[in-house]
Design a protein around this motif. Structure first.
Motif, mmCIF file in Angstrom:
data_model
loop_
_atom_site.group_PDB
_atom_site.id
_atom_site.type_symbol
_atom_site.label_atom_id
_atom_site.label_comp_id
_atom_site.label_asym_id
_atom_site.label_seq_id
_atom_site.Cartn_x
_atom_site.Cartn_y
_atom_site.Cartn_z
ATOM 1 N N ARG A 18 1.038 -1.409 0.303
ATOM 2 C CA ARG A 18 -0.361 -0.200 -0.052
ATOM 3 C C ARG A 18 1.093 1.359 0.867
ATOM 4 N NH1 ARG A 18 -5.753 -0.589 3.217
ATOM 5 N NH2 ARG A 18 -5.958 -2.804 2.715
ATOM 6 N N PRO A 19 0.614 2.071 -0.289
ATOM 7 C CA PRO A 19 1.471 3.707 -0.843
ATOM 8 C C PRO A 19 1.106 4.032 0.403
ATOM 9 C CG PRO A 19 -1.073 3.714 -2.314
ATOM 10 C CD PRO A 19 -0.605 2.973 -1.353
ATOM 11 N N ARG A 20 2.365 4.960 0.753
ATOM 12 C CA ARG A 20 2.632 4.864 2.504
ATOM 13 C C ARG A 20 1.801 6.592 2.053
ATOM 14 N NH1 ARG A 20 8.065 6.810 3.319
ATOM 15 N NH2 ARG A 20 8.078 7.142 1.357
ATOM 16 N N ARG A 21 1.369 7.018 2.870
ATOM 17 C CA ARG A 21 0.072 8.132 3.287
ATOM 18 C C ARG A 21 1.349 9.009 3.937
ATOM 19 N NH1 ARG A 21 -5.659 8.329 4.295
ATOM 20 N NH2 ARG A 21 -6.637 7.120 3.812
ATOM 21 N N LEU A 22 0.405 10.252 2.984
ATOM 22 C CA LEU A 22 1.749 11.200 3.650
ATOM 23 C C LEU A 22 1.374 12.426 4.883
ATOM 24 C CD1 LEU A 22 1.800 12.913 -0.198
ATOM 25 C CD2 LEU A 22 3.771 11.832 0.916
ATOM 26 N N VAL A 23 1.714 12.975 5.668
ATOM 27 C CA VAL A 23 1.357 13.648 7.269
ATOM 28 C C VAL A 23 1.594 14.985 6.698
ATOM 29 C CG1 VAL A 23 2.404 14.019 9.327
ATOM 30 C CG2 VAL A 23 3.197 12.095 7.944
ATOM 31 N N LEU A 37 -3.742 19.903 0.669
ATOM 32 C CA LEU A 37 -3.407 18.969 0.209
ATOM 33 C C LEU A 37 -2.627 19.958 -1.837
ATOM 34 C CD1 LEU A 37 -5.369 15.794 0.202
ATOM 35 C CD2 LEU A 37 -3.381 16.629 1.667
ATOM 36 N N THR A 38 -0.962 19.504 -1.854
ATOM 37 C CA THR A 38 -0.584 19.599 -2.959
ATOM 38 C C THR A 38 -1.039 18.794 -3.696
ATOM 39 O OG1 THR A 38 0.970 17.978 -2.668
ATOM 40 C CG2 THR A 38 1.845 20.231 -1.940
ATOM 41 N N PHE A 39 -0.645 19.288 -5.297
ATOM 42 C CA PHE A 39 -1.432 18.208 -6.437
ATOM 43 C C PHE A 39 -0.989 16.657 -5.812
ATOM 44 C CE2 PHE A 39 -0.369 16.004 -10.329
ATOM 45 C CZ PHE A 39 -2.296 16.181 -11.081
ATOM 46 N N GLU A 40 0.314 16.810 -5.866
ATOM 47 C CA GLU A 40 1.279 15.381 -5.605
ATOM 48 C C GLU A 40 0.333 14.515 -4.642
ATOM 49 O OE1 GLU A 40 2.497 18.267 -5.828
ATOM 50 O OE2 GLU A 40 3.640 17.447 -7.597
ATOM 51 N N GLN A 41 0.250 15.521 -3.267
ATOM 52 C CA GLN A 41 -0.668 14.690 -2.207
ATOM 53 C C GLN A 41 -2.024 14.030 -2.351
ATOM 54 O OE1 GLN A 41 0.122 17.821 0.361
ATOM 55 N NE2 GLN A 41 1.528 17.104 1.785
ATOM 56 N N ALA A 42 -1.972 15.235 -3.355
ATOM 57 C CA ALA A 42 -3.960 14.340 -3.585
ATOM 58 C C ALA A 42 -4.170 13.703 -4.179
ATOM 59 C CB ALA A 42 -4.289 15.783 -3.833
ATOM 60 N N ARG A 43 -2.732 13.950 -5.241
ATOM 61 C CA ARG A 43 -2.977 12.852 -6.527
ATOM 62 C C ARG A 43 -3.090 11.251 -5.999
ATOM 63 N NH1 ARG A 43 1.898 12.907 -9.130
ATOM 64 N NH2 ARG A 43 2.443 12.031 -7.834
ATOM 65 N N ASP A 44 -1.752 11.464 -4.916
ATOM 66 C CA ASP A 44 -1.095 9.630 -4.399
ATOM 67 C C ASP A 44 -2.007 9.545 -3.099
ATOM 68 O OD1 ASP A 44 1.225 10.127 -5.636
ATOM 69 O OD2 ASP A 44 2.242 10.923 -3.619
ATOM 70 N N MET A 47 -4.943 8.396 -4.877
ATOM 71 C CA MET A 47 -5.157 6.951 -5.851
ATOM 72 C C MET A 47 -5.209 5.449 -4.393
ATOM 73 S SD MET A 47 -1.653 7.300 -8.084
ATOM 74 C CE MET A 47 -0.638 6.733 -7.297
ATOM 75 N N HIS A 48 -4.386 5.606 -2.871
ATOM 76 C CA HIS A 48 -4.787 5.159 -1.985
ATOM 77 C C HIS A 48 -6.469 4.671 -1.816
ATOM 78 C CE1 HIS A 48 -4.491 2.908 1.616
ATOM 79 N NE2 HIS A 48 -5.304 3.970 2.365
ATOM 80 N N VAL A 49 -7.503 5.919 -1.633
ATOM 81 C CA VAL A 49 -8.671 6.039 -1.180
ATOM 82 C C VAL A 49 -9.469 5.015 -2.871
ATOM 83 C CG1 VAL A 49 -10.346 6.929 -2.070
ATOM 84 C CG2 VAL A 49 -8.671 7.700 -0.265
ATOM 85 N N TRP A 67 -15.903 7.145 -0.685
ATOM 86 C CA TRP A 67 -16.521 8.185 -2.029
ATOM 87 C C TRP A 67 -16.458 9.607 -2.129
ATOM 88 C CZ3 TRP A 67 -17.180 5.900 -6.764
ATOM 89 C CH2 TRP A 67 -18.094 6.402 -7.773
ATOM 90 N N GLU A 68 -16.507 9.864 -1.024
ATOM 91 C CA GLU A 68 -16.912 11.567 -0.666
ATOM 92 C C GLU A 68 -15.161 11.776 -1.008
ATOM 93 O OE1 GLU A 68 -18.915 11.277 2.853
ATOM 94 O OE2 GLU A 68 -20.801 11.467 1.447
ATOM 95 N N ARG A 69 -14.710 10.882 -0.291
ATOM 96 C CA ARG A 69 -13.242 11.714 0.387
ATOM 97 C C ARG A 69 -12.307 11.201 -1.245
ATOM 98 N NH1 ARG A 69 -9.693 14.830 3.361
ATOM 99 N NH2 ARG A 69 -7.832 14.120 2.970
ATOM 100 N N GLY A 70 -12.674 10.693 -2.142
ATOM 101 C CA GLY A 70 -12.283 10.315 -3.749
ATOM 102 C C GLY A 70 -13.344 11.601 -4.375
ATOM 103 N N GLU A 71 -13.856 11.750 -4.128
ATOM 104 C CA GLU A 71 -14.454 13.012 -4.620
ATOM 105 C C GLU A 71 -13.645 14.620 -4.816
ATOM 106 O OE1 GLU A 71 -16.724 13.676 -7.435
ATOM 107 O OE2 GLU A 71 -16.492 10.830 -7.646
ATOM 108 N N ALA A 72 -13.469 14.592 -3.155
ATOM 109 C CA ALA A 72 -12.261 16.181 -2.896
ATOM 110 C C ALA A 72 -11.351 16.059 -3.096
ATOM 111 C CB ALA A 72 -12.797 15.636 -1.038
ATOM 112 N N LEU A 73 -10.703 14.140 -3.100
ATOM 113 C CA LEU A 73 -9.536 14.690 -3.702
ATOM 114 C C LEU A 73 -9.307 15.268 -4.738
ATOM 115 C CD1 LEU A 73 -8.406 11.955 -1.121
ATOM 116 C CD2 LEU A 73 -7.238 13.812 -1.068
ATOM 117 N N ALA A 74 -10.456 14.250 -6.285
ATOM 118 C CA ALA A 74 -9.993 14.548 -7.214
ATOM 119 C C ALA A 74 -11.173 16.029 -7.855
ATOM 120 C CB ALA A 74 -10.961 13.295 -7.803
ATOM 121 N N ASN A 75 -11.572 16.565 -6.832
ATOM 122 C CA ASN A 75 -11.570 17.834 -7.368
ATOM 123 C C ASN A 75 -10.337 18.994 -7.089
ATOM 124 O OD1 ASN A 75 -14.157 17.869 -7.656
ATOM 125 N ND2 ASN A 75 -15.271 17.704 -6.287
#
Length: 100
Positions: A18-23, A37-44, A47-49, A67-75
């Motif tokens: 599993r990818p490591r979560r960013l602090v 979140l930076t773009f890279e943090q949100a993207r990573d 991918m985990h979600v 799902w809701e978290r994924g939508e927010a991250l995609a936005n």
């Protein structure tokens, strides 16, 4: 021989690490504030979600939260990409103004 060490057995690697979560800054539920979140943090994290959703969450409520978290991250990723596009367009406009 005395004092000789036996070779260490290497750790077995997980087939699907599993990818490591960013602090980052977190809210009351421990989830990072998407707006920070930076773009890279949100993207990573996105991918985990997605990976967690594909594996199937134990409950419907957990699936909906993911799902809701994924939508927010995609936005958030989209916000970064729109901003990057605007910066590129501005840079192109500035360079073409200098060519005229």
């Amino acid at each position: 021989s005395i004092g000789a060490r036996s070779p260490r057995c290497p750790k077995a690697k997980s087939p699907n690490p599993r990818p490591r979560r960013l602090v980052t800054m977190t809210d009351a539920n421990g989830a990072a504030d998407v707006a920070t979140l930076t773009f890279e943090q949100a993207r990573d994290e996105l991918m985990h979600v997605v990976a967690e959703l594909e594996q199937g969450a134990p409950t419907l409520e957990q699936s909906l939260s993911l799902w809701e978290r994924g939508e927010a991250l995609a936005n958030r990723c989209d916000e970064w990409l729109v901003g990057a596009r605007k910066r590129l367009d501005a840079a192109r406009g500035a360079s073409s103004d200098g060519d005229a």
